[in-house]
Design an enzyme around this catalytic site. Structure first.
Site, PDB file in Angstrom:
ATOM      1  N   SER A 734      54.493  -2.698  84.738  1.00 40.70           N
ATOM      2  CA  SER A 734      53.742  -3.555  85.649  1.00 40.70           C
ATOM      3  C   SER A 734      54.381  -4.938  85.674  1.00 40.70           C
ATOM      4  O   SER A 734      55.200  -5.286  84.819  1.00 40.70           O
ATOM      5  CB  SER A 734      52.274  -3.676  85.198  1.00 40.70           C
ATOM      6  N   HIS A 735      54.005  -5.722  86.623  1.00 36.42           N
ATOM      7  CA  HIS A 735      54.612  -7.045  86.765  1.00 36.42           C
ATOM      8  C   HIS A 735      54.398  -7.902  85.516  1.00 36.42           C
ATOM      9  O   HIS A 735      55.310  -8.603  85.067  1.00 36.42           O
ATOM     10  CB  HIS A 735      54.038  -7.760  87.992  1.00 36.42           C
ATOM     11  N   MET A 736      53.205  -7.883  84.997  1.00 36.23           N
ATOM     12  CA  MET A 736      52.930  -8.684  83.809  1.00 36.23           C
ATOM     13  C   MET A 736      53.747  -8.196  82.613  1.00 36.23           C
ATOM     14  O   MET A 736      54.189  -8.991  81.776  1.00 36.23           O
ATOM     15  CB  MET A 736      51.433  -8.654  83.483  1.00 36.23           C
ATOM     16  N   ARG A 739      57.319  -9.537  83.023  1.00 36.21           N
ATOM     17  CA  ARG A 739      57.411 -10.958  82.683  1.00 36.21           C
ATOM     18  C   ARG A 739      57.314 -11.164  81.168  1.00 36.21           C
ATOM     19  O   ARG A 739      58.028 -11.993  80.605  1.00 36.21           O
ATOM     20  CB  ARG A 739      56.297 -11.735  83.392  1.00 36.21           C
TER      21      ARG A 739
END
Length: 778
Positions: A734-736, A739
């Site tokens: 996922s994006h989180m 990051r």
């Protein structure tokens, strides 16, 4: 072909029409400067759109800072899906345009057809982002029609597939095609660390939505050949251990991190060598089997329960299942029973963390005669079921007997350990001798009775639950009884108000990581664990509303049932056993961990004298300490040799990912993770207070943020220097998660509701990503 990454839009445009294994959707792109210059007039776009743009559209960002070799800014900019009208198109373009945080006129906006009839969507890495190892990792959702259910963290049916790069292709067609696409992209870009987004439609056609470099914060120290050879060594050991054995029942074995003495919970899936070797020394090499034999189960002495696959701890489930067979059960019946247990686990692998509740019959309970009927459908005859029942009844009565039950003898051994702890700690013995004898005493008078009391405690809980199932107790009465217990944990909360010094004198030896020398004891870092300014406010849990009592009718019914079932207890003595066994298990752990904790302190002191820091000591094998006791070898040289070997092994451990349950050889190189296992990002650890959305920004610094879902909109939190974060939902890609991996922030993605709620109730926690653990401090 040696392509180069440019912008997201331009990279996709360059790939359009040339890929063998996937299709890239057509696009129309323009810069933010062009959009601004046109006074944001959408008419030209709308009136001159190509034929493919007559249906539903998606408007996407392609920022110049996006998907660079240094950071991806995953989810940083907006995407607007399902655009069907001119006004919606203008609004969508403006939304994407305004999401660019800089004024670079070369930022791009591109438009593509909105893909429908989705069968599977997801994201894939061509290296493991946590450690750089050589796996293709595919997160996918085959239940949602949304193309971004994985990247947005909203998937409720996320699946995670690991595929070592040297593993054969799977039979599943779309998955095989995706792996071929990953290889094709690696060759096209001359880069084996990629991050892609994809989807498969109902016709089985594979679409590539995005490809970008994968930002690795750390890289594996193994080569691809070394990684492959390591997996081959594990495969060979697995095959050897799974063969029939003349002293074991069962035709094969499986290996798991959660059954029996579940190492994943106690030392983690990647323990450092000292923690692993201590756990083996104190529990799983021999103590566990002595206890089972002493309690009337089958004799498995000399069989180690825990197998280390390149430093990853696994329980040999066949050996475990053998050890739960009553010692007086005939061999032919026992053989069939073990094979039945193994078959049930293979049919229901999700039960691997609950085998004693769902698969095994390891003690007698008041509902056993009904539960064991399940064996008849597996071909067991009634007289065989009766034989198993009677055998378990004899074994259980010997353990729980009201006068001379085996559990009572184990309780008595703990006082002897406490006396010997005092003798050793106050003696004039050399530090290495103190360490040796603290651990030897711990095995004989600590972990051995603890193992017995843990077994008795399990039987106690099973008996209590059976009282609910047969209607003697209600579920509420069960809860009231459990609430009435007085354990070490409940006592601690009361004794906090007695003051810091008095509290630490009694509880100071405790540490969240029992076997981990890097884990601070309470008395080493008391302020990290407790807020002493409010300790006087601590109050004993109010149990008045949950007091436990049995009415006369229930007591008479239970008295009659105990006689009918042949259980050697009165009603009062049965509840005395249940209470004593559960409390005794917790007390035994409290006592034996002091010996272990004191030994770890002595090891730290010894290391300090020799110029060896505590981090280095965590790589020592405990056998090096035993060697120093029984020889005149140079202490520092012996420790440094062990540390070097331990670091080499831990390098291998960190490069590997294996499934929590290995049921066949092929799963060592390719497997799907259970859906309920959280995703741990990075190999780091962090500790901090639990904070929530809506708190003051200054509270975020250094603390653990709880977020229900891995929404890209939370990207701002990374500017607040958070210590780490946990999400209820989300996946490793996922994006989180991306990051977190890029910035090196420890995170737990997709904990699930149960764990998330549990951790939310804590005041302070530690995230240990390498060991895939979360420790609650207070």
């Amino acid at each position: 072909m040696n392509m180069h990454f440019t912008s997201k839009a331009d990279t996709l445009a360059e790939l359009e029409g040339i890929l063998k294994y996937a299709c890239v959707l057509p696009q129309f792109s323009f810069t933010s400067g062009m959009w601004n210059k046109s006074c944001k007039d959408v008419d030209i776009l709308w009136n001159n759109r190509p034929g493919w743009a007559k249906g539903s559209l998606i408007v996407r960002s392609s920022g110049q800072a996006e998907d660079s070799s240094k950071e991806s800014l995953a989810g940083h900019y907006a995407t607007v899906a399902n655009v069907t009208t001119k006004s919606e198109l203008k609004s969508a373009i403006n939304t994407v345009y305004q999401s660019f945080l800089d004024d670079n006129p070369q930022n791009q906006i591109f438009i593509q057809p909105m893909l429908g009839n989705i069968f599977v969507s997801g994201v894939a890495f061509t290296r493991d982002p946590s450690n750089g190892s050589y796996y293709n990792i595919i997160n996918y959702d085959d239940q949602s029609s949304d193309t971004d259910s994985v990247t947005s963290g909203t998937s409720n049916d996320l699946k995670i597939y690991y595929h070592s790069k040297d593993a054969p292709l799977p039979e599943l067609n779309w998955l095989s095609q995706l792996l071929l696409l990953l290889k094709e992209l690696e060759e096209n870009f001359g880069n084996d660390a990629l991050d892609i987004e994809f989807a498969v439609d109902q016709a089985g056609k594979l679409f590539l939505f995005q490809v970008r470099p994968l930002i690795l914060q750390c890289d594996t120290q193994l080569s691809t050949v070394e990684h492959s050879n390591l997996l081959t060594e594990i495969e060979n050991r697995y095959k050897s251990l799974s063969k029939p054995h003349p002293y074991l029942l069962g035709q094969k074995s499986v290996f798991g991190v959660m059954p029996d003495w579940n190492p994943a919970e106690i030392i983690g899936v990647r323990p450092r060598p000292l923690a692993l070797s201590l756990y083996k020394e104190l529990i799983t090499d021999g103590t566990w089997a002595y206890q089972r034999d002493n309690y009337g189960y089958r004799n498995l002495r000399s069989f180690p329960l825990l197998i280390s696959f390149a430093g990853l701890p696994y329980i040999d489930v066949r050996i475990s299942f053998n050890s739960f067979i009553p010692g007086d059960l005939k061999d032919d019946l026992a053989e069939r029973l073990v094979n039945h247990y193994l078959d049930r686990l293979l049919e229901n692998p999700s039960m691997h963390d609950k085998v004693e509740f769902e698969i095994l019959y390891s003690c007698y309970t008041l509902d056993l005669p009904q539960r064991i009927d399940e064996l008849k459908s597996a071909g067991f005859k009634q007289d065989e079921c009766d034989e198993i029942i009677e055998s378990l009844k004899r074994l259980t009565n010997d353990i729980i007997h009201s006068d001379d039950g085996l559990w009572k003898k184990d309780i008595g051994k703990l006082d002897k350990l406490k006396d010997r702890q005092e003798v050793i700690n106050t003696s004039s013995l050399a530090p290495i001798e103190k360490i040796y004898w603290l651990l030897e005493d711990c095995k004989r008078y600590g972990t051995l009775p603890f193992a017995g009391l843990a077994r008795a405690g399990f039987i106690a809980v099973q008996l209590l639950k059976s009282l609910v199932r047969v209607g003697v107790l209600t579920a509420h009465e069960y809860e009231c009884f459990m609430a009435s217990l007085s354990t070490v944990s409940s006592d601690m909360q009361v004794e906090l108000k007695n003051g810091k010094d008095q509290f630490l004198k009694k509880y100071g030896h405790l540490r969240p990581g029992t076997y981990d020398i890097l884990s601070h004891r309470y008395d080493e870092s008391p302020d990290m664990y407790f807020d002493w300014s409010h300790s006087s406010d601590s109050e004993q849990t109010d149990k008045s509303s949950k007091s436990f009592s049995l009415n006369l009718d229930a007591m008479n019914r239970l008295e009659s049932m105990l006689k009918d079932h042949g259980i050697n207890h009165s009603v009062l003595s049965l509840f005395y056993f249940i209470k004593g066994a559960i409390e005794g298990r917790e007390y035994a752990k409290f006592v034996f961990t002091k010996s272990l904790s004191d030994a770890l302190v002595l090891m730290k002191d010894m290391g300090k004298e020799l110029g060896v820091n505590v981090d280095a000591l965590s790589y020592v094998d405990i056998n090096a300490i035993k060697k120093l006791y029984s020889s005149s070898d140079n202490a520092k040289e012996t420790l440094m040799n062990s540390i070097e070997a331990g670091k080499h092994m831990y390098t291998k451990s960190c490069a590997l990912t294996l499934p929590p349950l290995i049921t066949c050889e092929s799963e060592i190189r390719a497997f799907e993770l259970p859906s309920n296992e959280p995703n741990y990002i990075t190999m780091k650890s962090t500790q901090g207070s639990v904070v929530f959305e809506g708190c003051e920004k200054e509270e975020l610094t250094g603390n653990i943020l709880m977020i229900p879902s891995a929404d890209p909109g939370y990207d701002w939190v990374f500017s607040q220097r958070i210590g780490g974060f946990i999400t209820m939902y989300g996946g490793a890609n996922s994006h989180m998660a991306i990051r977190a991996g890029e910035l090196g922030i420890p995170a737990v993605i997709g904990a699930g509701e149960v764990l998330y709620r549990q951790w939310c109730m804590a005041e302070s926690i530690e995230i240990d990503c390498a060991n895939k653990q979360v420790h609650i401090f207070k």
